[in-house]
Design an enzyme around this catalytic site. Sequence first.
Site, PDB file in Angstrom:
ATOM      1  N   ASP A  41      58.034 -32.543  76.066  1.00 50.97           N
ATOM      2  CA  ASP A  41      58.347 -31.283  76.749  1.00 50.97           C
ATOM      3  C   ASP A  41      58.058 -30.112  75.804  1.00 50.97           C
ATOM      4  OD1 ASP A  41      60.480 -31.974  75.074  1.00 50.97           O
ATOM      5  OD2 ASP A  41      62.003 -31.091  76.370  1.00 50.97           O
ATOM      6  N   HIS A  70      64.257 -32.959  65.209  1.00 52.77           N
ATOM      7  CA  HIS A  70      64.593 -34.205  65.906  1.00 52.77           C
ATOM      8  C   HIS A  70      63.356 -35.058  66.188  1.00 52.77           C
ATOM      9  CE1 HIS A  70      68.562 -32.422  66.894  1.00 52.77           C
ATOM     10  NE2 HIS A  70      67.896 -31.337  67.253  1.00 52.77           N
TER      11      HIS A  70
END
Length: 302
Positions: free
Chosen positions: A19, A235
């Site tokens: 995303d 992350h």
Amino acid sequence: MTSSTASSTAPRRVVLDTDLGSDVDDVLALAVLLGSPEVDLLGCTTVYGDTALRARLTKRFLRLAGREASVVPGERETLTGRKVWWAGHEGALFADLDTEPLDDGADAPAYLTAQVAAAPGEIDVVAIGPLTNIARAVQADPGFAGNVRHLWIMGGRFGGAGDPEHNFRSDPEAAAIVFGSGAPITVTGLEVTTTVRLDAADVGRISAAGALGAALEAEIRQWWRFWNTEWNTPHDPITVLTMLVPEMFAFTAYGSVGVTPDGPDAGASAFTAGEGATRVTTGAGPREVAEEIVRRIVTAGS
């Protein structure tokens, strides 16, 4: 835990499901892949919200790195119909993204199933956004879970208190489908990723890495302004490194992960040791991991 050198074996064939465009960590993960000579990046699929915009932005960063790969827009809506979270700055630093052509052909789930079916057991999929595309691939092709070499997933929270992690919370039904599919999975959650930070010194090194590095610095600083901070948690690049340099990490034995698909705890995740095809990342050396991320990003841009 030690850093790695390029593999002398055949390149690892990878598809990235992302995303990209909101949290800056997605584009940093893409850059880590581009800076890894042991990776053959076959293509990218985009998920969650305006996936065409995300695809054009991915194309732009590939071009800034002097690279080409297929980029296929994917599922815009979640399986659950949950409202898509949108930061509002996606693509804002590029005024001409509409000039980036989109790839013709299949949608993202069809692309994913076709890629792994054409080379069973040979293609890794790195999934660093909500798992809608992967769930649709599982639903579309019963052979997908057996054909994929491994799924490397950023998501979940497997220790300590706190709200469910964003990717799982955004489409918990999709996450439940993926973890119930039987596909071989390594998942890296917040209890590991939040131990690692990129700071101003790291960003200074990235910014010097050509046109790609300069663009990445601008994206990072935009994210910092959004959160009023001077550091960020990478992350998604950490998840990429669990695939490329697993010796830098600790993992559970294989077992199973359950994801709460609905209700007030939707997106909550739990690992159960024993029978299953999923393992969870449990530890890393924070500074060592940050250094490896920066090193590979600099390689991508230099």
